[in-house]
Design a protein around this motif. Sequence first.
Motif, PDB file in Angstrom:
ATOM      1  N   THR A   1      16.735   7.033 -83.073  1.00 10.95           N
ATOM      2  CA  THR A   1      16.508   7.301 -81.655  1.00 10.95           C
ATOM      3  C   THR A   1      17.471   6.500 -80.790  1.00 10.95           C
ATOM      4  OG1 THR A   1      14.169   7.718 -82.105  1.00 10.95           O
ATOM      5  CG2 THR A   1      14.775   7.334 -79.812  1.00 10.95           C
TER       6      THR A   1
ATOM      7  N   THR B   1      20.088   8.066 -78.240  1.00 14.49           N
ATOM      8  CA  THR B   1      20.004   7.682 -76.835  1.00 14.49           C
ATOM      9  C   THR B   1      21.324   7.120 -76.333  1.00 14.49           C
ATOM     10  OG1 THR B   1      17.652   7.229 -77.146  1.00 14.49           O
ATOM     11  CG2 THR B   1      18.683   6.292 -75.194  1.00 14.49           C
TER      12      THR B   1
ATOM     13  N   GLY C   1      11.889   8.067 -73.397  1.00 12.94           N
ATOM     14  CA  GLY C   1      12.109   7.170 -74.530  1.00 12.94           C
ATOM     15  C   GLY C   1      10.940   7.170 -75.499  1.00 12.94           C
TER      16      GLY C   1
ATOM     17  N   TRP D   1      10.898  10.490 -77.380  1.00  8.70           N
ATOM     18  CA  TRP D   1      11.926  10.558 -78.419  1.00  8.70           C
ATOM     19  C   TRP D   1      11.571   9.693 -79.611  1.00  8.70           C
ATOM     20  CZ3 TRP D   1      17.192  10.239 -75.367  1.00  8.70           C
ATOM     21  CH2 TRP D   1      17.356  11.412 -74.636  1.00  8.70           C
TER      22      TRP D   1
END
Length: 139
Positions: A34, A38, A77, A80
């Motif tokens: 992740t 990101t 966030g 995800w």
Amino acid sequence: MSWIFWAILSAVFAAGTALLAKVGVEHIDSNLATAIRTTVVLFFTWAIVLGLNAHRGLPAIERRSWIFLVLSGLCTGLSWLCYFRALQLGPVSGVAPIDKLSVAIVIVFAWLFLGESLTPMKILGASLVTAGALVLAFA
């Protein structure tokens, strides 16, 4: 181009995200995966903003917008992180439909918190999306 065009493109790229992420997260920690994703999104979006000179609008952003955008970023966030962990543990053909239950949830929340209309057709559509997602996820 209308919002429908952009929404369809979003769905196509979201499908690509799910498929590519499933393979990418296969042999690494889901949180690390992740973070990598990101970081790519961060650099990519800032490149677009800088390339289009949209960064000049930063000083004009009101406090309320900052608060809600930061909260939205936190939700993104968390979403995800949960999504990548689910992909690591389960089949992408099950994870992706359950993730799309957000469609029905957002319809209800938009009605509750934003005052959007909740028509019989929206209720029917949200019910069909929910039923379809559950059938796809557990079939």
